[in-house]
Design a protein around this motif. Sequence first.
Motif, PDB file in Angstrom:
ATOM      1  N   ARG A  23       0.822  -1.214   0.000  1.00  0.00           N
ATOM      2  CA  ARG A  23       0.000   0.000   0.000  1.00  0.00           C
ATOM      3  C   ARG A  23       0.851   1.256   0.000  1.00  0.00           C
ATOM      4  O   ARG A  23       0.571   2.215  -0.725  1.00  0.00           O
ATOM      5  N   GLU A 136      -9.073   2.012  -2.025  1.00  0.00           N
ATOM      6  CA  GLU A 136      -8.554   1.724  -0.682  1.00  0.00           C
ATOM      7  C   GLU A 136      -7.367   2.605  -0.322  1.00  0.00           C
ATOM      8  O   GLU A 136      -6.538   2.227   0.504  1.00  0.00           O
ATOM      9  N   MET A 137      -7.216   3.771  -0.951  1.00  0.00           N
ATOM     10  CA  MET A 137      -6.157   4.721  -0.579  1.00  0.00           C
ATOM     11  C   MET A 137      -6.817   5.987  -0.063  1.00  0.00           C
ATOM     12  O   MET A 137      -7.309   6.801  -0.834  1.00  0.00           O
ATOM     13  N   ASP A 138      -6.842   6.137   1.237  1.00  0.00           N
ATOM     14  CA  ASP A 138      -7.473   7.295   1.857  1.00  0.00           C
ATOM     15  C   ASP A 138      -6.437   8.401   2.011  1.00  0.00           C
ATOM     16  O   ASP A 138      -5.912   8.653   3.097  1.00  0.00           O
ATOM     17  N   VAL A 139      -6.124   9.043   0.880  1.00  0.00           N
ATOM     18  CA  VAL A 139      -5.092  10.081   0.845  1.00  0.00           C
ATOM     19  C   VAL A 139      -5.704  11.310   0.187  1.00  0.00           C
ATOM     20  O   VAL A 139      -6.146  11.233  -0.963  1.00  0.00           O
ATOM     21  N   PRO A 140      -5.764  12.446   0.876  1.00  0.00           N
ATOM     22  CA  PRO A 140      -6.414  13.633   0.298  1.00  0.00           C
ATOM     23  C   PRO A 140      -5.909  14.000  -1.087  1.00  0.00           C
ATOM     24  O   PRO A 140      -6.688  14.348  -1.967  1.00  0.00           O
ATOM     25  N   ASP A 143      -7.414  11.617  -3.312  1.00  0.00           N
ATOM     26  CA  ASP A 143      -8.869  11.783  -3.345  1.00  0.00           C
ATOM     27  C   ASP A 143      -9.268  12.827  -4.377  1.00  0.00           C
ATOM     28  O   ASP A 143     -10.222  12.638  -5.143  1.00  0.00           O
ATOM     29  N   ARG A 146      -8.818  11.311  -7.778  1.00  0.00           N
ATOM     30  CA  ARG A 146      -9.822  10.278  -8.006  1.00  0.00           C
ATOM     31  C   ARG A 146     -11.190  10.893  -8.313  1.00  0.00           C
ATOM     32  O   ARG A 146     -11.877  10.469  -9.250  1.00  0.00           O
ATOM     33  N   HIS A 147     -11.585  11.895  -7.521  1.00  0.00           N
ATOM     34  CA  HIS A 147     -12.884  12.531  -7.756  1.00  0.00           C
ATOM     35  C   HIS A 147     -12.927  13.208  -9.123  1.00  0.00           C
ATOM     36  O   HIS A 147     -13.939  13.155  -9.833  1.00  0.00           O
TER      37      HIS A 147
END
Length: 998
Positions: A23, A136-140, A143, A146-147
Amino acid sequence: MEFLVLGPLEIRRDGRDRQVTGRLRRVLLGVLLARANRVVPVDVLTGALWGDRFDVRAGQRLHLHIHRLRDVLGEPDRLSFGPDGYQLRVLPGEVDADRFETLVGEGAELAGGDPRGAVDVLRRALALWRGAPFAEMDVPLLDDWRHRLSERLLVAYEALYEAELACGAGAAVIGELTGLVREHPLRERLHALLMVALYRSGRQSEALAAYREVRNRLVEELGLEPGRELRELERCMLAGEPVAVGGVARPQVVAPAQLPGDVPGFVGREAELAELDALLSGGGTAPVVVAGTAGVGKTALVVRWAHRAREAFPDGQLYVDLRGYGPDHPMEPEDALAGFLRALGLEGSAIPQDVGERAARFRTLVDGRRLMVVLDNARSVEQVRPLLPGSANCAVVVTSRDALAGLVAREGAHRLGLDRLPVGEARELLGEVLGDRVAAEPAAAETLIERCARLPLALRIAAELARSQPARGLADLAGELADQQEALDLLDIDGDPFTAVRAVFSWSYRRLEETAARVFRLLGVHPGHDTDAYAVAALAGAGLRATRRVLDVLARAHLVDRTSGGRYQQHDLLRAYAAELAASTDGAGEREAALDRLRDYYLSTVAAAMDVVAPHESFRRPKAPAWDGDAPSLHAHDHGLRWLDAERANLLETTRHSGPEFTIDAGQTIWRYLDIGGYTDELITVCTRGLRAAEVNGDLLGEAFSRTRLGLALNRIGRDIEAAIEHLRRALAIYERAGEAELQATVLNNLGIVYGRRGELAQAADQFKRALELNGPTGPWTLRRSALVNTSHCLKGLGRFEEALSHVRDALELCEKNGDETNESNALIAIAELCLITGRDDQAREHAGRGLALARKTGFRGVESDCLRLLGTLSRRDGDHGAALRHHDEALTIARAVGATETVVESLNELAATHAAAGHPARSLRLHGEAMEVAEKAGRRRALADTHAGIAAVRAALGEHDTARGHWRRALDLYEALGLPQAADMRTRLGASETTRN
């Protein structure tokens, strides 16, 4: 090497995929890719990997993961380290997300002209997706990316299915669209596409059920009604009308097609048509003047020829009635040019004010295009000359009662003299209407022809009257006509040709039933050039249905002509005759009562139109008069806008012929439509008339209103800025004396805009601050929103970025709360610009993308240009010069169309900077030079300073340090005079340059 992020994160080398295990290494690669070709500080990387937890060994652990990632890359030099952090080198096209964006852009470009090609390209783009990015990557940082990618995916799907529907694939895409709608139940465009697919597949009830379903969901979950696109689709479906692919399409510039409808029942004139073919069909010739007396058929001849020859002019046909000889004022050449420029894609605010500049812009736009230009009913050479294109590919034909000798002498025009119809062609024209009766009574037909002086206009009216009385012989009718006037040969005498056809008009008019005769007379009272049945009903004080029946009677008698869009107009001779009859038959009181009804109808309907075009400002408009007559139903934005477009000229003419009260109320009601539509000429005209009317009436508040709008209009076009400020100051003084705090705040806001555009930011910020204080927490939210955004722009220019951000976020909240999507896009781009300045590129990209989508949805083209410009700057920072040039080129195209000076200068300078970065310094300097010319002409000192700074940077990079220093000094002088913080940067650059020289 390829980097695959549209699904599980992978690297592809030599055709083989290599998954990035672990990860932390996936997060590390993702963050480096998100900021590819830029240095990423160590603390940003450690924050992404381990959050805010303090760890003294974080740097060592990061170095270990960097080492392992280099092994995975297989090219260690791809990932370099410097004093400021790590940088991942990525070549153009190596990231699948970039290839996806490129393909989506190509698909969008193809959609208008080649929807099948667009489908192929867009499906290739969508095939790049293998799953959810960065799962599964909770990184601002990831994010945001991705959005943004998820949003672009939906945009691509929407573009694909819009193109599929344009190809006729309705039923084939219903299943796919249904699945997407289920996944994204609040995405209105997807619902719109599904509705269109169902409707075009013959499933109307299901399409309407789909509308009801999305409406219920929006109301229940968001408390909102569906947007305009969905509502308009439902209306069209209920009415059984065709529907547009994807609902409301973005406006596109198309080849103009302004010719009136072809002339029904046209006969003869074959020699003249052949001569026009020989002179004009190939283009590249001098203008042709078709000259002849009134009613001889000049317009009919030219319109018939134009329709036959239009295929030879694939870039379009321009047409204008110059109204040279009617009862109206002849059209001014600058007004005709404004219409041509709009038809050629120039938006209202981009149209120059000076007639010479308009003519030059017109010649520029038609250069190299194969266009037909028809200048109908010209009065003088002076009226025609500015309307002549410079392109050899354009054909120009002019009609006039005058020989226009000056056009022949100076421009080398060919003159085609149009005589009265030969007897044989006149007989053929009668036969078109009367059939065998002409052959049965040849002598009487010859007499009728001569009594009509072989004029097509008179012949058509006489023939229609004869057709309406089949029991009477032609000889009887010809004798009756002779009683009206002994001979029509007066036409050959130098004088008013109107007298020659009065007998025919009178003969037909006297046969009208009184209701129709009265409506005919009232058409001469109407102040405009053409009209619709609603306005005629208002003039007559009658119902719409009865009025339409009367208009049908007049149309059959050729006493009025139907035009496109259900409108009516008269030949100028008939209109003059109708006006003469009204003056002699109807008393002055009756004529004025008819005009009063028309004014009440116009004010009431304008108010209804403005309620849907600018609903947030209804509280500022004067109360509309009660109107219980028939009026069009204007419940949708597009309906209101179309009605205003159709009646704009009539409304302005009515203010010319009305008293102060109507003029003041009309101006205060319609000004916002003229403002947002870019009809600056008309706005200045109506406000000037309103100002004079208010002064006559002693209406101080009306005077202040007109001065406020005049100040804004003059500032927008960059003309007479001191006069603009004086208008605003005088308006402010009136509102202060009247104790109108809210209106004072409005003027202060407008004064701030003027000062801001001059670069006097401290003065501007002070005006906005006073506006906010006067408006207070209970004042109109629209004024607060405007002042907040404007204050933010000033604070940004003064270098107070966080304060600016706070203000514009408050404005954004107001827009979101009140459903103001148009100005929401404006707030979003303001936030994006601040994020760009402060180094928050990902946030800048996100806000600019959202702003762009909203600007395109609402038609806010100025903001669309701003968003594209900023996205281009971000692409340049990323090293993607190709994408940057595409964005900046599109931004500049829109900026030029919109015509806001600052937008044009900023777009030119950013495009110049991108060309410099891409290695095109000569092109860069040409663009900066154009920006300087625009800024100097408009008196925009801040924009001029930015331009000098840009030129200096290019000259310095070329090693031309002396020239660069000269531009830096000029920039410094301007920044210092305006009190702007950029002066410090100029001093630093000058100091460094001097040190280098020494």
